[in-house]
Design a protein around this motif. Structure first.
Motif, PDB file in Angstrom:
ATOM      1  N   ASN A 154       0.860  -1.184   0.000  1.00 20.90           N
ATOM      2  CA  ASN A 154       0.000   0.000   0.000  1.00 20.90           C
ATOM      3  C   ASN A 154       0.894   1.231   0.000  1.00 20.90           C
ATOM      4  O   ASN A 154       2.105   1.133   0.249  1.00 20.90           O
ATOM      5  CB  ASN A 154      -0.950  -0.008   1.212  1.00 20.90           C
ATOM      6  N   PRO A 155       0.325   2.409  -0.293  1.00 20.83           N
ATOM      7  CA  PRO A 155       1.164   3.616  -0.401  1.00 20.83           C
ATOM      8  C   PRO A 155       1.922   3.959   0.869  1.00 20.83           C
ATOM      9  O   PRO A 155       2.903   4.706   0.810  1.00 20.83           O
ATOM     10  CB  PRO A 155       0.134   4.702  -0.747  1.00 20.83           C
ATOM     11  N   LEU A 159       5.490   3.283  -2.100  1.00 18.99           N
ATOM     12  CA  LEU A 159       4.738   4.069  -3.069  1.00 18.99           C
ATOM     13  C   LEU A 159       5.068   3.612  -4.490  1.00 18.99           C
ATOM     14  O   LEU A 159       6.187   3.781  -4.961  1.00 18.99           O
ATOM     15  CB  LEU A 159       5.049   5.560  -2.915  1.00 18.99           C
ATOM     16  N   VAL A 160       4.057   3.010  -5.157  1.00 15.64           N
ATOM     17  CA  VAL A 160       4.189   2.578  -6.553  1.00 15.64           C
ATOM     18  C   VAL A 160       3.063   3.246  -7.323  1.00 15.64           C
ATOM     19  O   VAL A 160       1.887   3.037  -7.019  1.00 15.64           O
ATOM     20  CB  VAL A 160       4.097   1.047  -6.688  1.00 15.64           C
ATOM     21  N   THR A 161       3.384   4.062  -8.309  1.00 16.10           N
ATOM     22  CA  THR A 161       2.373   4.819  -9.044  1.00 16.10           C
ATOM     23  C   THR A 161       2.365   4.437 -10.521  1.00 16.10           C
ATOM     24  O   THR A 161       3.338   3.902 -11.057  1.00 16.10           O
ATOM     25  CB  THR A 161       2.621   6.332  -8.915  1.00 16.10           C
ATOM     26  N   ALA A 181      -3.975   9.108 -12.801  1.00 12.27           N
ATOM     27  CA  ALA A 181      -2.901   8.487 -12.034  1.00 12.27           C
ATOM     28  C   ALA A 181      -3.513   7.642 -10.915  1.00 12.27           C
ATOM     29  O   ALA A 181      -4.613   7.914 -10.442  1.00 12.27           O
ATOM     30  CB  ALA A 181      -1.997   9.564 -11.456  1.00 12.27           C
ATOM     31  N   ARG A 183      -2.313   4.900  -7.365  1.00 16.16           N
ATOM     32  CA  ARG A 183      -1.278   4.353  -6.483  1.00 16.16           C
ATOM     33  C   ARG A 183      -1.616   2.897  -6.197  1.00 16.16           C
ATOM     34  O   ARG A 183      -2.754   2.584  -5.829  1.00 16.16           O
ATOM     35  CB  ARG A 183      -1.206   5.154  -5.180  1.00 16.16           C
ATOM     36  N   ASP A 186      -4.196   1.273  -3.539  1.00 18.17           N
ATOM     37  CA  ASP A 186      -5.121   2.340  -3.151  1.00 18.17           C
ATOM     38  C   ASP A 186      -6.395   2.238  -4.004  1.00 18.17           C
ATOM     39  O   ASP A 186      -6.461   1.475  -4.972  1.00 18.17           O
ATOM     40  CB  ASP A 186      -4.455   3.703  -3.342  1.00 18.17           C
ATOM     41  N   TYR A 188      -9.564   3.747  -6.544  1.00 15.82           N
ATOM     42  CA  TYR A 188      -9.664   4.589  -7.743  1.00 15.82           C
ATOM     43  C   TYR A 188     -11.132   4.876  -8.011  1.00 15.82           C
ATOM     44  O   TYR A 188     -12.028   4.191  -7.495  1.00 15.82           O
ATOM     45  CB  TYR A 188      -9.009   3.926  -8.963  1.00 15.82           C
ATOM     46  N   ILE A 204       2.290   0.562 -15.246  1.00 15.68           N
ATOM     47  CA  ILE A 204       3.295   1.049 -14.305  1.00 15.68           C
ATOM     48  C   ILE A 204       4.668   0.865 -14.941  1.00 15.68           C
ATOM     49  O   ILE A 204       5.028  -0.251 -15.323  1.00 15.68           O
ATOM     50  CB  ILE A 204       3.230   0.289 -12.965  1.00 15.68           C
TER      51      ILE A 204
END
Length: 253
Positions: A154-155, A159-161, A181, A183, A186, A188, A204
């Protein structure tokens, strides 16, 4: 008019709409796969099995995206199945695509006028766009929500965006493409989405993590989680970073 009589009249109209004007169709001409599906849809309509009729008409529309009869039949089946918003989408497509002199156009126009869902005239719509931002019709849009799930990631712990795109996947949604965008790990959300079928694509670092199909229903929230188990990417591709320890080694005496 009794429901049975009304349905018989509708089926007669659907059948007549598929027949081109003229004397007779060539006897040797075999029905196309789409025409066969439409015929099967008519059979289900006659039995009052609207769900199966809808499925056959949608399959026919997928095979022949520009054909008017499957779309008109699909709108009719939706109207009998009490899915007014979905019927509006299909009948508006007929108005935008069919010849104004055709039976399908006239009947679609009549139904939309009866339920107060005729699209605004082009001149009025253009004037409205000049004066105020267009407001989506809530009767034909929905909301798509979900969460991207990747194990314990999780963020907060890593942090993976990336970018998440919603892409129309049938003629009535062909012009819809939205990108935002996101994360990993997370939630959406896509608001005011025209009802219909879509692809939802997550990328990604130039890697396609998800490419899924989803149907958004009008007037509803459609929940569609994106899980690691449905991704072609290995689970360890975005594994949470290992925990670090601040404990120092005790000196040896």
């Amino acid at each position: 008019m009794r429901p049975g009589v009304l349905l018989a009249a509708v089926l007669l109209l659907l059948t007549s709409c598929q027949q081109a004007p003229g004397s007779r169709a060539p006897a040797a001409k075999a029905a196309s796969p789409a025409e066969q599906l439409v015929s099967e849809g008519h059979s289900f309509m006659a039995k009052g099995d609207y769900a199966n009729a809808i499925e056959r008409y949608r399959q026919a529309a997928d095979l022949e995206p520009a054909a008017i009869p499957p779309r008109f039949a699909l709108g009719t089946a939706y109207s009998f199945h009490e899915k007014r918003a979905e019927a509006i989408v299909q009948f508006r497509w007929v108005l935008a695509s069919a010849d104004a002199a055709s039976t399908e156009y006239q009947e679609a126009h009549r139904w939309l006028a009866r339920v107060g869902a005729l699209p605004a005239p082009a001149a009025v719509a253009d004037e409205g766009r000049r004066n105020v931002a267009a407001t989506p019709d809530p009767s034909s849009t929905g909301r798509l929500v979900g969460r991207t799930e990747w194990g314990e990631l999780n963020p907060k712990n890593q942090l993976v965006t990336g970018n998440l795109s919603l892409i129309g996947d049938e003629p009535v949604t062909h012009d819809v493409k939205r990108t935002r965008a996101f994360r990993l790990g997370d939630g959406y959300e896509f608001k005011d989405v025209p009802a219909g079928r879509y692809r939802i694509v997550a990328v990604i670092d130039e890697t396609t993590v998800w490419d899924e199909k989803v149907t958004v229903e009008a007037g509803k929230d459609t929940s569609f989680p994106l899980r690691q188990s449905t991704s072609p990417v290995p689970a360890n591709r975005f594994a949470p970073a290992p925990a670090t320890t601040n404990a120092a080694a005790s000196p040896t005496r």
